[in-house]
Design a protein around this motif. Structure first.
Motif, PDB file in Angstrom:
ATOM      1  N   LYS A 178       0.852  -1.189   0.000  1.00 14.41           N
ATOM      2  CA  LYS A 178       0.000   0.000   0.000  1.00 14.41           C
ATOM      3  C   LYS A 178       0.888   1.240   0.000  1.00 14.41           C
ATOM      4  N   PHE A 179       0.458   2.268  -0.722  1.00 15.02           N
ATOM      5  CA  PHE A 179       1.222   3.515  -0.809  1.00 15.02           C
ATOM      6  C   PHE A 179       0.542   4.551   0.083  1.00 15.02           C
ATOM      7  N   VAL A 180       1.142   4.751   1.238  1.00 15.48           N
ATOM      8  CA  VAL A 180       0.527   5.581   2.277  1.00 15.48           C
ATOM      9  C   VAL A 180       0.614   7.059   1.940  1.00 15.48           C
ATOM     10  N   SER A 181       1.770   7.489   1.448  1.00 21.88           N
ATOM     11  CA  SER A 181       1.935   8.910   1.120  1.00 21.88           C
ATOM     12  C   SER A 181       3.002   9.075   0.054  1.00 21.88           C
ATOM     13  N   VAL A 182       2.865  10.142  -0.713  1.00 23.08           N
ATOM     14  CA  VAL A 182       3.837  10.489  -1.752  1.00 23.08           C
ATOM     15  C   VAL A 182       4.115  11.988  -1.643  1.00 23.08           C
ATOM     16  N   GLU A 183       5.395  12.351  -1.531  1.00 20.04           N
ATOM     17  CA  GLU A 183       5.789  13.758  -1.461  1.00 20.04           C
ATOM     18  C   GLU A 183       6.778  14.041  -2.575  1.00 20.04           C
ATOM     19  N   SER A 184       6.556  15.135  -3.290  1.00 19.10           N
ATOM     20  CA  SER A 184       7.437  15.509  -4.390  1.00 19.10           C
ATOM     21  C   SER A 184       7.816  16.972  -4.284  1.00 19.10           C
ATOM     22  N   VAL A 185       9.114  17.252  -4.488  1.00 17.24           N
ATOM     23  CA  VAL A 185       9.613  18.626  -4.492  1.00 17.24           C
ATOM     24  C   VAL A 185      10.608  18.760  -5.630  1.00 17.24           C
TER      25      VAL A 185
END
Length: 323
Positions: free
Chosen positions: A128-135
């Motif tokens: 499962k992919f709980v969170s994704v952060e991109s900068v």
């Protein structure tokens, strides 16, 4: 009958080994600077740019299997870390996947994120992919600059505030103590390798405020005692002032540490970096208020005639709390 952890009439000599304490502090600051220059900081996505994907699965994390799954996508530097936390369930296996910022890209594309998730899903069906952060790289560079400016401006504002409220000698002592606290906090992050992100900048600014509060309480009592004991040597005035506020200092720091240690143990890995910075900052901030700021004030000297400045009993509302 009230419980007293600290007696009312303590007479500790805090300046008996002041040269040793200042020497230790100077050495630790140099060590922190050397560590940062050689080892650097473990910058998070906020400052490095890129993508962080947090995953969960019932199967144990196989770092080599995760790496093989995304290797075919040719994403450059990919860091995969298993997260351990005592609050996790037995079937909760958490991993953090960090992908470096892609060249000439302001934000990591959704197609790339979908490709990574698809590759991992094929290798671990129940993932499962709980969170994704991109900068993006440009944004991360601006964040580094803004964070540095925020810390410098906070310390500069403290310098002006203390200078106006007391005298320049007090301001120098307080600011050197704050620089000491910030430098040692950054240094411990470099040595331990804990992720350094925007939450840590927030912790540094909080540490500045906390340490300043401790220092101002001591300095207020120093100013009051300078008016009261005009013939007493400055060293004795400083010792008396620190002893008089010692109960308040230890009670404030102790109760704060109780809450922080509880968060450090039970709060989970998401806030662990922030709480670790705060815990370390409270310890070094309490130390610097007594052994750095006051020791520098003793060496710089201070005027003895305060009859023209400040109302009586300024800043001593909480100085007599029993511990």
């Amino acid at each position: 009958m009230r419980l007293k952890l600290i007696p009312d009439d303590t007479k500790f000599d805090f300046f008996k080994a002041s040269k040793i304490w200042l020497g230790i502090s100077a050495f630790l600051i140099v060590l922190a600077l050397v560590s940062v220059s050689i080892r650097g900081l473990n910058f998070g996505i906020d400052f490095r740019g890129g993508t962080t994907i947090r995953t969960e699965s019932a199967q144990p994390v196989d770092i080599a299997g995760y790496r093989d799954a995304v290797a075919a996508l040719d994403l450059g530097d990919v860091t995969i870390t298993e997260i351990f936390d005592p609050t996790f369930r037995p079937d909760q296996n958490v991993a953090m996947i960090r992908i470096q910022a892609q060249d000439d890209t302001e934000a990591v594309s959704q197609d790339l994120i979908n490709a990574v998730e698809g590759a991992l899903q094929a290798a671990v069906p129940d993932i499962k992919f709980v969170s994704v952060e991109s900068v993006g790289p440009k944004v991360s560079g601006e964040l580094i600059k803004t964070a540095a400016i925020a810390v410098v401006l906070a310390i500069a504002a403290v310098l002006v505030y203390i200078w106006l409220r007391f005298e320049w000698q007090f301001a120098v002592g307080a600011v050197v103590a704050l620089i000491h606290d910030v430098a040692l906090t950054i240094g411990i992050f470099s040595e331990v390798g804990i992720r350094f992100d925007l939450a840590i900048i927030a912790a540094l600014l909080t540490i500045v405020g906390y340490s300043l509060n401790d220092t101002v309480v001591v300095f207020d009592r120093v100013r009051e005692n300078l008016r009261k004991y005009k013939q007493m040597p400055l060293k004795d005035v400083l010792n008396l002032s620190i002893n008089e506020t010692l109960s308040r200092t230890l009670m404030t720091s102790g109760t704060t540490l109780i809450a922080l240690i509880a968060l450090l143990v039970l709060g989970g890995d998401v806030i662990r970096g922030f709480v670790f910075a705060m815990t370390w900052g409270v310890i070094v901030g309490t130390y610097s208020s007594i052994f750095v700021a006051s020791a520098l004030l003793l060496r710089l000297g201070v005027k003895r005639d305060w009859t023209k400045s400040g109302p009586k009993n300024t800043g001593n509302k909480f100085a007599d709390i029993d511990a």
